[in-house]
Scaffold this active site. Structure first.
Site, mmCIF file in Angstrom:
data_model
loop_
_atom_site.group_PDB
_atom_site.id
_atom_site.type_symbol
_atom_site.label_atom_id
_atom_site.label_comp_id
_atom_site.label_asym_id
_atom_site.label_seq_id
_atom_site.Cartn_x
_atom_site.Cartn_y
_atom_site.Cartn_z
ATOM 1 N N PHE A 131 -11.712 -2.439 1.646
ATOM 2 C CA PHE A 131 -11.658 -1.419 2.700
ATOM 3 C C PHE A 131 -11.649 -0.014 2.126
ATOM 4 O O PHE A 131 -12.043 0.949 2.784
ATOM 5 C CB PHE A 131 -10.421 -1.649 3.577
ATOM 6 C CG PHE A 131 -9.123 -1.126 3.022
ATOM 7 C CD1 PHE A 131 -8.596 0.082 3.471
ATOM 8 C CD2 PHE A 131 -8.406 -1.838 2.079
ATOM 9 C CE1 PHE A 131 -7.403 0.573 2.976
ATOM 10 C CE2 PHE A 131 -7.203 -1.365 1.585
ATOM 11 C CZ PHE A 131 -6.691 -0.163 2.028
ATOM 12 N N LYS A 132 -11.221 0.113 0.879
ATOM 13 C CA LYS A 132 -11.090 1.445 0.286
ATOM 14 C C LYS A 132 -12.441 2.087 -0.018
ATOM 15 O O LYS A 132 -12.526 3.303 -0.205
ATOM 16 C CB LYS A 132 -10.216 1.367 -0.949
ATOM 17 C CG LYS A 132 -8.790 0.967 -0.574
ATOM 18 C CD LYS A 132 -7.856 0.843 -1.750
ATOM 19 C CE LYS A 132 -6.465 0.452 -1.254
ATOM 20 N NZ LYS A 132 -5.483 0.303 -2.321
ATOM 21 N N ASP A 133 -13.493 1.288 -0.024
ATOM 22 C CA ASP A 133 -14.836 1.864 -0.194
ATOM 23 C C ASP A 133 -15.166 2.851 0.922
ATOM 24 O O ASP A 133 -15.857 3.845 0.693
ATOM 25 C CB ASP A 133 -15.901 0.760 -0.194
ATOM 26 C CG ASP A 133 -15.891 -0.073 -1.456
ATOM 27 O OD1 ASP A 133 -15.647 0.482 -2.532
ATOM 28 O OD2 ASP A 133 -16.119 -1.300 -1.347
ATOM 29 N N LEU B 298 -13.479 6.075 -0.156
ATOM 30 C CA LEU B 298 -13.756 6.590 -1.487
ATOM 31 C C LEU B 298 -15.227 6.869 -1.740
ATOM 32 O O LEU B 298 -15.564 7.706 -2.582
ATOM 33 C CB LEU B 298 -13.180 5.636 -2.534
ATOM 34 C CG LEU B 298 -11.645 5.743 -2.608
ATOM 35 C CD1 LEU B 298 -11.037 4.563 -3.331
ATOM 36 C CD2 LEU B 298 -11.248 7.045 -3.277
ATOM 37 N N THR C 100 -8.018 0.173 -5.028
ATOM 38 C CA THR C 100 -8.304 1.613 -5.110
ATOM 39 C C THR C 100 -9.084 1.932 -6.375
ATOM 40 O O THR C 100 -10.021 2.741 -6.359
ATOM 41 C CB THR C 100 -6.998 2.436 -5.085
ATOM 42 O OG1 THR C 100 -6.426 2.353 -3.792
ATOM 43 C CG2 THR C 100 -7.265 3.901 -5.386
#
Length: 461
Positions: free
Chosen positions: A109-111, A114, A142
């Site tokens: 999900f951090k894509d 980021l 992360t």
């Protein structure tokens, strides 16, 4: 839109200044001076938009320095590898809905945040003719998401700290096999909180931070929170039949960044009825919501390592709103946490906290059992973090068609757990298939501030 610190020592920053500062120079976290409010007419306008246009509409409300065409170009570049028509599928499974946030380049999900932050950094640095040394800490996803957001970019180096032997093998290989000369992965002896403390201490050395032009990619960076807020609107529109209906959202979380983005979306006017925090054995957030007990305990390794955290950095942002915007109270609370390792939240404050969130926790066995049950019931495979959310939803009895659990990672990132539980291996996405064939490059250092600063000084360009 201007930005200020939760501790009151910084104010009047532009959006770009807030992004580049990362951690506020007074040690606090940056927040907008006001939160834009959306009415029913606004929500109806956003209802049918593709993801890139939705992101533009939300993010643009928090900035006024980047021209519209440039902001839209940054967003489109960030999500070019996604299917933006169905960027985050919301599927029915386990008696509720599952929002698959993991369809980016590192299957996390951090894509979503980021990829945006990496392009935003590049845009600002190019405009200013500057170089940036990014410093971050990761408990799993992360790191790889941040690295994939900035690898190979000009004028940027990234130094990513992770706890040795406390992230999954797939996560470690994603970080350490990029073969990119601007990427430095540092194995730290200790746990994630040790890594996070090192990052914060380095940023608090203002002379060193300025000399090396350090930037943050952890969720202490406001742009990450903002980018994550967008998908709460997307998920809402994919779940409800009409604007105005309420939904419940379950967020597996450790550092409080993801769930704070949901809190922000609700403060903007998104009809979220129940916002649930799901934790593993490292249950500081669950204890806080249930009992007002924000006390730091030992970090326990679990099968959901991204949540193996006892110091939830973004909780300070929430404290600012819980204390009614009183920066002095926030500063006192964070000093108490530093010295006494606890913050005591009682009385009417605990009542407000419990109106804002509900919370529960899952053991490793609970998560494994949930993976097994969901697969048996729905022929659907989930990773341990998602299983934590689904388990807690069942324990809190909010399983329903309007309840959405955020699925934060592809099950293939935890193949050993899936195989142990189901007796079958998850299907491996293309981007993970050749990891074992790549050469791992990492650097081992002790959790000492001077060791980290020396390493950065030697390798920053």
């Amino acid at each position: 839109m201007r930005y200020k610190s939760t501790r009151g020592g910084v104010s009047g920053l532009s959006f770009e200044e807030a992004v580049m500062m990362g951690l506020a120079s007074d040690g606090g976290l940056l927040i907008p001076e006001k939160i834009p409010l959306l009415n029913e007419k606004d929500l109806k306008h956003l209802f049918e938009l593709p993801y890139t246009k939705l992101a533009y509409e939300i993010i643009n409300r928090y900035q006024d320095g980047i021209p519209s065409n440039d902001l839209m170009a940054i967003i489109q570049k960030s999500y070019a590898k996604y299917d933006t028509v169905n960027m985050i599928p919301v599927r029915k499974a386990a008696g509720m809905r599952i929002a698959e946030l993991y369809h980016g380049p590192t299957y996390s999900f951090k894509d979503v945040a980021l990829q945006f932050l990496g392009n935003l950094f590049e845009y600002i640095l190019t405009k200013k003719g500057q170089k940036l040394n990014i410093l971050g800490a990761t408990s799993g996803d992360t790191g790889s998401a941040a690295i994939y957001g900035v690898k190979g970019r000009k004028n940027i180096n990234v130094f990513m700290l992770y706890p040795a032997n406390r992230v999954s093998h797939v996560q470690e290989m994603q970080m350490t096999t990029t073969e990119s000369p601007n990427v430095f992965c540092l194995e730290i002896g200790g746990n994630f909180d040790n890594c996070q403390d090192l990052v914060k201490s380095t940023f608090n050395d203002l002379e060193f931070k300025e000399e090396l032009n350090l930037g943050a990619v952890n969720s202490i960076n406001w742009a990450r929170i903002l980018a994550q807020t967008v998908y709460y609107f997307w998920i809402y529109f994919k779940t409800v039949h009409r604007v105005g209906d309420e939904i419940n959202i379950i967020v597996p979380t450790g550092n409080f960044g993801n769930v704070f983005a949901g809190y922000l979306a609700r403060k903007m006017g998104l009809p979220i009825a129940k916002l649930m925090i799901a934790t593993n054995r490292n249950n500081i957030l669950t204890r806080t919501v249930k009992f007002g007990d924000y006390s730091i305990e030992r970090v326990h390794p679990t099968i959901s390592p991204a949540m193996d955290i006892q110091i939830a950095s973004n909780f300070e942002r929430y404290l600012y709103y819980l204390y009614g915007g009183d920066c002095e109270k926030v500063t006192d609370a964070m000093e108490l946490l530093r010295v006494e390792k606890e913050i005591d939240i009682r009385g009417h404050l605990l009542g407000q906290l419990q109106r804002d969130f509900i919370a529960g926790e899952a053991s490793d066995d609970d998560m494994k059992d949930t993976i097994r049950k969901v697969f048996a019931q729905s022929d659907y495979m989930i990773d341990p973090h998602t299983a934590c959310g689904v388990y807690v939803a069942n324990q809190m009895d909010i399983v329903a068609d309007n309840t959405v659990c955020l699925s934060t990672a592809h099950p293939a990132k935890f193949p050993d757990v899936i195989h142990e539980v189901l007796g079958a291996w998850p299907e491996i996405p293309d981007g993970l298939r050749d990891l074992e064939e790549r050469q791992k490059v990492s650097y081992k250092i002790m959790p000492e501030l001077q060791d980290l600063k020396s390493f950065i000084s030697q390798h920053a360009k």
